[in-house]
Design a protein around this motif. Structure first.
Motif, PDB file in Angstrom:
ATOM      1  N   PHE A  45       0.834  -1.208   0.000  1.00 26.41           N
ATOM      2  CA  PHE A  45       0.000   0.000   0.000  1.00 26.41           C
ATOM      3  C   PHE A  45       0.866   1.255   0.000  1.00 26.41           C
ATOM      4  CE2 PHE A  45      -1.733   3.461   2.602  1.00 26.41           C
ATOM      5  CZ  PHE A  45      -2.838   3.823   1.842  1.00 26.41           C
ATOM      6  N   TRP A  46       1.840   1.306   0.907  1.00 25.08           N
ATOM      7  CA  TRP A  46       2.680   2.504   1.002  1.00 25.08           C
ATOM      8  C   TRP A  46       3.586   2.661  -0.215  1.00 25.08           C
ATOM      9  CZ3 TRP A  46       1.135   6.128   3.951  1.00 25.08           C
ATOM     10  CH2 TRP A  46       0.488   5.848   5.152  1.00 25.08           C
ATOM     11  N   GLN A  47       4.096   1.552  -0.730  1.00 24.30           N
ATOM     12  CA  GLN A  47       4.876   1.625  -1.961  1.00 24.30           C
ATOM     13  C   GLN A  47       4.020   2.162  -3.110  1.00 24.30           C
ATOM     14  OE1 GLN A  47       6.111  -2.580  -2.063  1.00 24.30           O
ATOM     15  NE2 GLN A  47       8.227  -1.889  -2.039  1.00 24.30           N
ATOM     16  N   SER A  48       2.812   1.652  -3.210  1.00 28.08           N
ATOM     17  CA  SER A  48       1.900   2.059  -4.291  1.00 28.08           C
ATOM     18  C   SER A  48       1.511   3.521  -4.162  1.00 28.08           C
ATOM     19  CB  SER A  48       0.648   1.179  -4.287  1.00 28.08           C
ATOM     20  OG  SER A  48       0.972  -0.170  -4.540  1.00 28.08           O
ATOM     21  N   LEU A  49       1.240   3.945  -2.929  1.00 28.96           N
ATOM     22  CA  LEU A  49       0.839   5.337  -2.708  1.00 28.96           C
ATOM     23  C   LEU A  49       1.951   6.289  -3.142  1.00 28.96           C
ATOM     24  CD1 LEU A  49      -1.225   7.338  -1.565  1.00 28.96           C
ATOM     25  CD2 LEU A  49      -0.094   7.103   0.668  1.00 28.96           C
ATOM     26  N   ILE A  50       3.173   6.009  -2.711  1.00 29.25           N
ATOM     27  CA  ILE A  50       4.301   6.868  -3.078  1.00 29.25           C
ATOM     28  C   ILE A  50       4.537   6.817  -4.589  1.00 29.25           C
ATOM     29  CG2 ILE A  50       6.781   7.251  -2.803  1.00 29.25           C
ATOM     30  CD1 ILE A  50       6.476   5.958   0.005  1.00 29.25           C
ATOM     31  N   GLY A  51       4.503   5.599  -5.157  1.00 27.51           N
ATOM     32  CA  GLY A  51       4.722   5.451  -6.595  1.00 27.51           C
ATOM     33  C   GLY A  51       3.701   6.204  -7.419  1.00 27.51           C
ATOM     34  N   LEU A  52       2.430   6.132  -7.021  1.00 26.99           N
ATOM     35  CA  LEU A  52       1.369   6.824  -7.766  1.00 26.99           C
ATOM     36  C   LEU A  52       1.484   8.341  -7.631  1.00 26.99           C
ATOM     37  CD1 LEU A  52      -1.740   4.568  -7.081  1.00 26.99           C
ATOM     38  CD2 LEU A  52      -0.643   4.994  -9.291  1.00 26.99           C
ATOM     39  N   ILE A  53       1.803   8.816  -6.432  1.00 28.19           N
ATOM     40  CA  ILE A  53       1.958  10.262  -6.223  1.00 28.19           C
ATOM     41  C   ILE A  53       3.077  10.807  -7.108  1.00 28.19           C
ATOM     42  CG2 ILE A  53       2.703  12.019  -4.570  1.00 28.19           C
ATOM     43  CD1 ILE A  53       1.212  10.446  -2.404  1.00 28.19           C
ATOM     44  N   VAL A  54       4.202  10.114  -7.122  1.00 26.46           N
ATOM     45  CA  VAL A  54       5.338  10.540  -7.949  1.00 26.46           C
ATOM     46  C   VAL A  54       4.968  10.503  -9.426  1.00 26.46           C
ATOM     47  CG1 VAL A  54       7.679   9.937  -8.690  1.00 26.46           C
ATOM     48  CG2 VAL A  54       7.070   9.842  -6.269  1.00 26.46           C
ATOM     49  N   ALA A  55       4.298   9.448  -9.857  1.00 32.69           N
ATOM     50  CA  ALA A  55       3.903   9.311 -11.263  1.00 32.69           C
ATOM     51  C   ALA A  55       2.986  10.441 -11.688  1.00 32.69           C
ATOM     52  CB  ALA A  55       3.232   7.960 -11.484  1.00 32.69           C
ATOM     53  N   ILE A  56       2.026  10.774 -10.846  1.00 36.25           N
ATOM     54  CA  ILE A  56       1.086  11.855 -11.169  1.00 36.25           C
ATOM     55  C   ILE A  56       1.802  13.201 -11.211  1.00 36.25           C
ATOM     56  CG2 ILE A  56      -0.928  13.127 -10.330  1.00 36.25           C
ATOM     57  CD1 ILE A  56      -1.955  10.427  -9.203  1.00 36.25           C
ATOM     58  N   ILE A  57       2.690  13.436 -10.247  1.00 31.51           N
ATOM     59  CA  ILE A  57       3.459  14.696 -10.233  1.00 31.51           C
ATOM     60  C   ILE A  57       4.248  14.853 -11.519  1.00 31.51           C
ATOM     61  CG2 ILE A  57       5.411  15.879  -9.155  1.00 31.51           C
ATOM     62  CD1 ILE A  57       4.460  14.793  -6.461  1.00 31.51           C
ATOM     63  N   LEU A  58       4.936  13.806 -11.933  1.00 34.31           N
ATOM     64  CA  LEU A  58       5.754  13.876 -13.144  1.00 34.31           C
ATOM     65  C   LEU A  58       4.887  14.067 -14.385  1.00 34.31           C
ATOM     66  CD1 LEU A  58       8.436  11.114 -12.433  1.00 34.31           C
ATOM     67  CD2 LEU A  58       8.753  13.595 -12.414  1.00 34.31           C
ATOM     68  N   TYR A  59       3.741  13.424 -14.419  1.00 37.25           N
ATOM     69  CA  TYR A  59       2.841  13.555 -15.575  1.00 37.25           C
ATOM     70  C   TYR A  59       2.312  14.981 -15.682  1.00 37.25           C
ATOM     71  CZ  TYR A  59      -1.120  12.817 -18.697  1.00 37.25           C
ATOM     72  OH  TYR A  59      -2.017  12.900 -19.733  1.00 37.25           O
ATOM     73  N   VAL A  60       1.902  15.544 -14.563  1.00 38.29           N
ATOM     74  CA  VAL A  60       1.365  16.909 -14.558  1.00 38.29           C
ATOM     75  C   VAL A  60       2.462  17.919 -14.860  1.00 38.29           C
ATOM     76  CG1 VAL A  60       0.317  18.687 -13.106  1.00 38.29           C
ATOM     77  CG2 VAL A  60      -0.514  16.336 -12.981  1.00 38.29           C
ATOM     78  N   LYS A  61       3.667  17.659 -14.345  1.00 40.60           N
ATOM     79  CA  LYS A  61       4.774  18.606 -14.498  1.00 40.60           C
ATOM     80  C   LYS A  61       5.440  18.538 -15.870  1.00 40.60           C
ATOM     81  CE  LYS A  61       8.988  20.108 -12.123  1.00 40.60           C
ATOM     82  NZ  LYS A  61       9.775  20.211 -13.358  1.00 40.60           N
ATOM     83  N   ALA A  62       5.200  17.484 -16.632  1.00 42.88           N
ATOM     84  CA  ALA A  62       5.868  17.312 -17.927  1.00 42.88           C
ATOM     85  C   ALA A  62       5.664  18.542 -18.809  1.00 42.88           C
ATOM     86  CB  ALA A  62       5.330  16.073 -18.622  1.00 42.88           C
TER      87      ALA A  62
END
Length: 360
Positions: A135-152
């Motif tokens: 759960f915690w791995q997934s939460l961190i991974g998804l947050i980072v993925a979304i940040i990078l997608y939005v920031k691209a």
């Protein structure tokens, strides 16, 4: 941090301008992290031994591992300390990517630390419940993925590059989030599965980390990226400093982790460094190259998946024991032979991955 000092001193002594070069700071990062690891290592090992933070050995594993019981573990914290201090010293702290990779590494390391702490200090054999770890791995991974997608800020930042093919990239769109999540979380767990023999995981981490330092430097340098037909991404060149810190800290840890190991990495190191490699691969847009260079991590993970699937579906095991390094031990290979041969395979795979820079 020191880059700011060099910028200030440069107005008085032009020679300090040399510290602006990523290449020099990368070399200094390797040496700094190595020295920190060698200096802190004996102190940390003594403290871990004092608090009896010792390795628990599986009863169904190779008999040669029984003697490892009680060996200090959670030594991966040594590398995280060396990498963090080194990056703060030699990295450009105005760079978003540097802070992001450092934060993700420490966050995944914290998950591993909680797991190790519960197993070794609280004597909870199961450690952190798998569902909570995931759960915690997934939460961190998804947050980072979304940040990078939005920031691209450019299309290339969300495209999948195909190794060996010039100017071939697949637009991922929203699927980029899923891919980023899979690479970060998957690599973290794959490295953790590989960490089962003395020095087995750390040398591939060092080799792959060093190779990604080269990829980061090329991708962040507009001249080299144009010459090698690698898409240019501003700012990722600074990740060469972080990658170099991984190399130095890893070599320092290997000094104590080489067979017979004085200390083990533990989940704190494996999860943190695995996540770091995965995220760096994403940032330099070389996820498929990570799949190539990290072939040992892939093989270890697939061996576990196939073993579990085969046993549940047919009641039979494919390997004598998974992950696959234990299979070779039970086949009669001595532990050092398994380790060195896996290192050799990684060297070949890393060279193959680096060849993708030119063969396009």
């Amino acid at each position: 941090m020191l880059i700011w000092l060099s910028e200030y001193l440069q107005q008085y002594f032009h020679a300090f301008g040399v510290f602006q070069y990523i290449t020099l700071r990368s070399i200094l990062a390797v040496l700094t992290a190595l020295l920190i690891a060698l200096w802190v290592g004996p102190i940390m090992i003594r403290r871990l031994a004092h608090y009896k933070v010792g390795q628990v050995v599986r009863d169904d594993g190779p008999k040669s591992h029984y003697s490892k019981a009680g060996t200090p573990t959670m030594g991966g914290a040594l590398m995280l300390v060396a990498i963090t201090i080194t990056t703060l010293l030699w990295g450009d702290l105005n760079n978003f990517y540097v802070w992001l990779v450092m934060a993700v590494t420490l966050a995944f390391g914290a998950i591993g630390w909680v797991d190790d702490y519960q197993k070794l200090m609280l004597k909870n054999s199961k450690g952190l419940a798998p569902r909570w770890k995931y759960f915690w791995q997934s939460l961190i991974g998804l947050i980072v993925a979304i940040i990078l997608y939005v920031k691209a800020s450019s299309p290339v930042e969300t495209q999948l590059l195909i190794p060996f093919l010039k100017n071939v990239a697949i637009p991922l769109g929203v699927f980029y989030i899923f891919l980023t999540y899979i690479v970060i979380v998957g690599t973290s767990n794959a490295v953790n599965l590989t960490d089962g023999l003395d020095g087995l995981a750390i040398m591939p981490i060092v080799l792959v980390g060093g190779a990604f330092g080269i990829f980061a430097y090329v991708t962040g340098n507009i001249k080299f990226s144009e010459y090698l037909s690698v898409p240019y991404i501003a700012g990722v060149g600074e990740l060469a400093i972080f990658s170099s810190a991984i190399v130095g800290a890893g070599l320092g840890f290997l000094w104590f982790n080489t067979y017979p190991a004085q200390v083990f990495m533990g989940d704190v190191g494996a999860l943190g460094l695995g996540a770091a490699l995965g995220l760096i691969a994403v940032l330099v847009r070389q996820e498929l190259v990570l799949f190539i260079m990290g072939g040992i991590f892939v093989a270890e993970t697939l061996s576990v998946i196939l073993q579990v699937a085969s046993f549940k579906l047919t009641g039979k095991r494919i390997f004598r024991m998974a992950p696959i390094h234990h299979h070779f031990e039970l086949q009669g290979w001595a532990e050092p032979k398994v380790i060195v041969r896996f290192w050799i395979i990684t060297v070949v795979l890393v060279l193959f991955g680096l060849a993708t820079l030119k063969l396009r």
